[in-house]
Design an enzyme around this catalytic site. Structure first.
Site, short mmCIF file in Angstrom:
data_model
loop_
_atom_site.label_atom_id
_atom_site.label_comp_id
_atom_site.label_asym_id
_atom_site.label_seq_id
_atom_site.Cartn_x
_atom_site.Cartn_y
_atom_site.Cartn_z
N GLU A 12 0.81 -1.22 0.00
CA GLU A 12 0.00 0.00 0.00
C GLU A 12 0.84 1.27 0.00
O GLU A 12 0.32 2.36 -0.25
CB GLU A 12 -0.95 -0.02 1.20
CG GLU A 12 -1.94 -1.16 1.15
CD GLU A 12 -2.78 -1.32 2.40
OE1 GLU A 12 -3.87 -1.92 2.29
OE2 GLU A 12 -2.37 -0.85 3.48
N GLY A 78 -12.48 -3.73 1.42
CA GLY A 78 -13.52 -4.59 0.88
C GLY A 78 -14.68 -3.75 0.39
O GLY A 78 -15.08 -2.79 1.04
N ILE A 153 -13.38 -8.85 6.82
CA ILE A 153 -14.77 -9.25 6.59
C ILE A 153 -14.87 -10.15 5.36
O ILE A 153 -14.58 -9.73 4.24
CB ILE A 153 -15.68 -8.01 6.41
CG1 ILE A 153 -15.55 -7.08 7.62
CG2 ILE A 153 -17.13 -8.45 6.21
CD1 ILE A 153 -15.92 -7.71 8.95
N MET A 174 -9.56 -1.65 7.97
CA MET A 174 -9.16 -1.90 9.35
C MET A 174 -8.36 -0.77 10.00
O MET A 174 -7.87 -0.96 11.11
CB MET A 174 -8.36 -3.20 9.41
CG MET A 174 -9.15 -4.42 8.98
SD MET A 174 -8.21 -5.98 8.99
CE MET A 174 -7.88 -6.18 10.74
N ASP A 198 -11.21 -6.67 -2.69
CA ASP A 198 -12.16 -7.78 -2.61
C ASP A 198 -13.55 -7.20 -2.41
O ASP A 198 -13.71 -5.99 -2.27
CB ASP A 198 -11.78 -8.74 -1.47
CG ASP A 198 -11.78 -8.03 -0.12
OD1 ASP A 198 -12.84 -8.01 0.52
OD2 ASP A 198 -10.74 -7.47 0.28
#
EC number: 3.2.2.9
Length: 236
Positions: A12, A78, A153, A174, A198
């Site tokens: 990242e 996500g 998740i 997160m 995702d």
């Protein structure tokens, strides 16, 4: 103008660090802070580690040691929006904790005691991000609610429960709300920019491993384009 940039994982921040010039490094409490120039701006880039506590520590050190005029959180997330594909981007319109519940004391779901229910990003950072969208090519970007919790998740049942509490949620991750909360405490402007790795479903563990590099690159590209759009006088 000095901008702090925080990502949780190496993919990242790797593209940002590679593009920096005049870089110098300092390690504090096991966290490396790399100061230099990126897209014509003075920046400090750090890899915080995963989760809200790690992000809070890194953000506090960044603000205390480097006094940035603004903080950008970059990385993966996500997705919860059907119109977005893996690799597309969500720019925070607001940021909330999805795993906080002190409603017994009259707070909203997701609201930490003595904190706002939602952390609102700085208008000038969101404006710069929106100007940068036009340069993304085929990558789609939207503004939306980003929610944060200390869980990856990938359970559809949990996903539906989260959407019941936060029906407008565009992405979950997160670190973002922890970074936003620290910035709120210090009075430092922030924005969260996340590229989807995702779709927060049963396939998420496989998708995340497959697409984290792509998501990290797209999010880093968005950050660099945002930096180019920033007016040095538009701080705090």
């Amino acid at each position: 103008m000095k901008i702090g940039i925080i990502g949780a994982m190496e993919p990242e921040v790797a593209h940002l660090i590679a593009a920096m010039t005049n870089a110098t490094s300092q390690t504090i409490a096991g966290i490396e802070f790399i100061a230099g120039t990126l897209a014509g701006k003075d920046v400090v880039v750090t890899r915080s580690g995963i989760g809200k506590v790690a992000a809070s520590i890194a953000t506090t050190l960044l603000i205390e040691k480097y006094a940035p005029d603004a903080v950008i959180n970059t990385g993966s997330a996500g997705g919860f929006v059907d119109t977005l594909a893996i690799g597309d981007i969500v720019i925070s319109s607001e940021v909330r904790h999805h795993d906080v519940d002190v409603t017994a004391f009259g707070y909203e779901i997701g609201q930490m005691a003595q904190q706002p229910a939602a952390f609102i990003p700085a208008a000038h950072l969101v404006e710069a991000a929106n100007k940068a969208i036009a340069q993304l090519g085929e990558v789609k970007a939207i503004e939306g609610l980003i929610c944060t919790g200390d869980s990856f998740i990938c359970d559809p049942v949990r996903t539906q429960a989260m959407l019941k509490n936060f029906p407008t949620m565009a992405a979950c991750e997160m670190e973002g709300a922890a970074i936003a909360q620290v910035c709120h405490q210090f009075g430092v402007p922030f924005v969260v920019i996340r590229s989807l790795s995702d779709n927060a479903n049963n396939d998420s563990p496989v998708d995340f491993d497959s697409y984290i590099v792509k998501a990290g690159y797209h999010s880093a590209l968005m950050v660099m384009l945002l930096l180019e759009q920033l007016n040095p006088s538009a701080v705090k």
